[in-house]
Scaffold this motif. Structure first.
Motif, PDB file in Angstrom:
ATOM      1  N   GLU A   1       3.066   2.547  -7.315  1.00 53.81           N
ATOM      2  CA  GLU A   1       1.815   1.936  -7.453  1.00 53.81           C
ATOM      3  C   GLU A   1       1.436   1.826  -8.981  1.00 53.81           C
ATOM      4  O   GLU A   1       0.822   1.001  -9.542  1.00 53.81           O
ATOM      5  CB  GLU A   1       0.475   2.173  -6.542  1.00 53.81           C
ATOM      6  CG  GLU A   1       0.576   1.838  -5.251  1.00 53.81           C
ATOM      7  CD  GLU A   1       1.218   3.027  -4.421  1.00 53.81           C
ATOM      8  OE1 GLU A   1       1.461   3.921  -4.990  1.00 53.81           O
ATOM      9  OE2 GLU A   1       1.209   2.963  -3.311  1.00 53.81           O
TER      10      GLU A   1
ATOM     11  N   LEU B   1       3.134  -0.713 -10.943  1.00 56.34           N
ATOM     12  CA  LEU B   1       3.014  -2.203 -10.593  1.00 56.34           C
ATOM     13  C   LEU B   1       2.542  -3.282 -12.140  1.00 56.34           C
ATOM     14  O   LEU B   1       2.779  -4.153 -12.081  1.00 56.34           O
ATOM     15  CB  LEU B   1       2.104  -2.252  -9.617  1.00 56.34           C
ATOM     16  CG  LEU B   1       2.745  -1.841  -8.371  1.00 56.34           C
ATOM     17  CD1 LEU B   1       1.616  -2.012  -7.336  1.00 56.34           C
ATOM     18  CD2 LEU B   1       4.025  -2.644  -8.063  1.00 56.34           C
TER      19      LEU B   1
ATOM     20  N   ARG C   1      -2.014  -6.656  -6.802  1.00 55.70           N
ATOM     21  CA  ARG C   1      -1.440  -5.542  -7.929  1.00 55.70           C
ATOM     22  C   ARG C   1      -2.526  -4.580  -8.363  1.00 55.70           C
ATOM     23  O   ARG C   1      -2.355  -3.479  -8.319  1.00 55.70           O
ATOM     24  CB  ARG C   1      -0.395  -6.264  -8.788  1.00 55.70           C
ATOM     25  CG  ARG C   1       0.769  -6.342  -8.275  1.00 55.70           C
ATOM     26  CD  ARG C   1       1.987  -6.610  -9.577  1.00 55.70           C
ATOM     27  NE  ARG C   1       2.952  -7.201  -9.301  1.00 55.70           N
ATOM     28  CZ  ARG C   1       3.746  -7.887 -10.187  1.00 55.70           C
ATOM     29  NH1 ARG C   1       3.629  -7.339 -11.466  1.00 55.70           N
ATOM     30  NH2 ARG C   1       4.872  -8.510  -9.958  1.00 55.70           N
TER      31      ARG C   1
ATOM     32  N   ALA D   1      -4.062  -2.339  -5.919  1.00 57.53           N
ATOM     33  CA  ALA D   1      -3.027  -1.307  -5.456  1.00 57.53           C
ATOM     34  C   ALA D   1      -2.801  -0.006  -6.704  1.00 57.53           C
ATOM     35  O   ALA D   1      -2.929   1.124  -6.278  1.00 57.53           O
ATOM     36  CB  ALA D   1      -1.362  -1.638  -5.339  1.00 57.53           C
ATOM     37  N   VAL D   2      -2.952  -0.701  -7.808  1.00 56.57           N
ATOM     38  CA  VAL D   2      -2.962   0.291  -9.083  1.00 56.57           C
ATOM     39  C   VAL D   2      -4.392   1.029  -9.098  1.00 56.57           C
ATOM     40  O   VAL D   2      -4.385   2.224  -9.099  1.00 56.57           O
ATOM     41  CB  VAL D   2      -2.787  -0.518 -10.335  1.00 56.57           C
ATOM     42  CG1 VAL D   2      -3.064   0.547 -11.649  1.00 56.57           C
ATOM     43  CG2 VAL D   2      -1.449  -0.768 -10.493  1.00 56.57           C
TER      44      VAL D   2
ATOM     45  N   ALA E   1      -4.232   3.675  -6.307  1.00 52.50           N
ATOM     46  CA  ALA E   1      -3.490   4.897  -6.672  1.00 52.50           C
ATOM     47  C   ALA E   1      -4.121   5.847  -7.600  1.00 52.50           C
ATOM     48  O   ALA E   1      -4.113   7.002  -7.535  1.00 52.50           O
ATOM     49  CB  ALA E   1      -2.055   4.368  -7.035  1.00 52.50           C
TER      50      ALA E   1
END
Length: 159
Positions: free
Chosen positions: A41, A44, A114, A117-118, A121
Motif C-alpha cells: 500500500e 501505490l 489508491r 489504501a495509502v 496503511a
C-alpha cells in the motif's frame, strides 16, 4: 532584558536549533520509513500524487493554477505531476466551466481508492510507531504538527 527570540541568542536559539534538527530528522526518517515498509500500500502512490489526491478529495476539483497555489508549487511542476497521474488513471480532466480554455482536475474512483489504501496503511504505521504514547500525547503531537504546518504554509504564501 533582551528578547531571545529577536536576538537569536540564549535558550531560544538552543530550542530553535533543536527544532531545526528534529524537523530535518523527521523528514529523513519519515521518507526512509515509508520506503522501508514492506507493505504494498505504501508504494501505490508517490508522495506528490498522494498529496494532490488528498487535496482534491477534501477541496474538490481544481484547475492547475489553484492546485499549484494551494500546494505552493510551480504550475509547470503540477502540470507534469497531473499529466503523469492522468496517464495512470488517477485523475480526470474536464473543461473548466469558469474558463473554457482551461481544465479542472478531479480524482477518479481508482485514484481515490489508491489514496484511501495509502492513507489507511500510513495510519496503521503511525499507530504502531506511536503505540506506547498516551492518547493525550498523540493529540498534542497532532495539534503541534498542525500548527507548524499552518505557520509554514502562511510563511510560504506570496506576500
Amino acid at each position: 532584558m533582551r528578547d531571545d527570540r529577536t536576538t537569536g541568542t540564549g535558550r531560544d536559539e538552543v530550542t530553535l536549533g533543536r527544532i531545526e534538527t528534529e524537523v530535518a530528522l523527521l523528514m529523513r526518517l519519515g521518507e526512509a520509513t515509508r520506503r522501508g515498509t514492506g507493505t504494498m500500500e505504501h508504494r501505490l502512490l508517490d508522495r506528490a500524487a498522494y498529496v494532490i489526491l488528498r487535496h482534491l478529495d477534501s477541496a474538490g476539483p481544481q484547475n492547475v493554477s489553484a492546485l499549484a497555489a494551494k500546494l505552493n508549487l510551480d504550475g509547470s511542476t503540477v502540470t507534469r505531476q497531473v499529466s503523469a497521474m492522468q496517464r495512470d488513471g488517477l485523475i480526470a480532466r474536464t473543461p473548466d466551466p469558469a474558463d473554457g480554455r482551461g481544465t479542472v482536475i478531479s480524482p477518479t474512483p481508482a485514484g481515490l481508492q489508491r489514496m484511501a489504501a495509502v492513507r489507511a496503511a500510513r495510519i496503521r504505521l503511525y499507530g504502531d510507531i506511536l503505540a506506547a504514547w498516551s492518547p493525550d500525547d498523540r493529540d498534542s503531537l497532532a495539534e503541534l504538527l498542525h500548527r507548524l504546518n499552518q505557520a509554514l504554509e502562511s510563511r510560504s504564501r506570496p506576500r
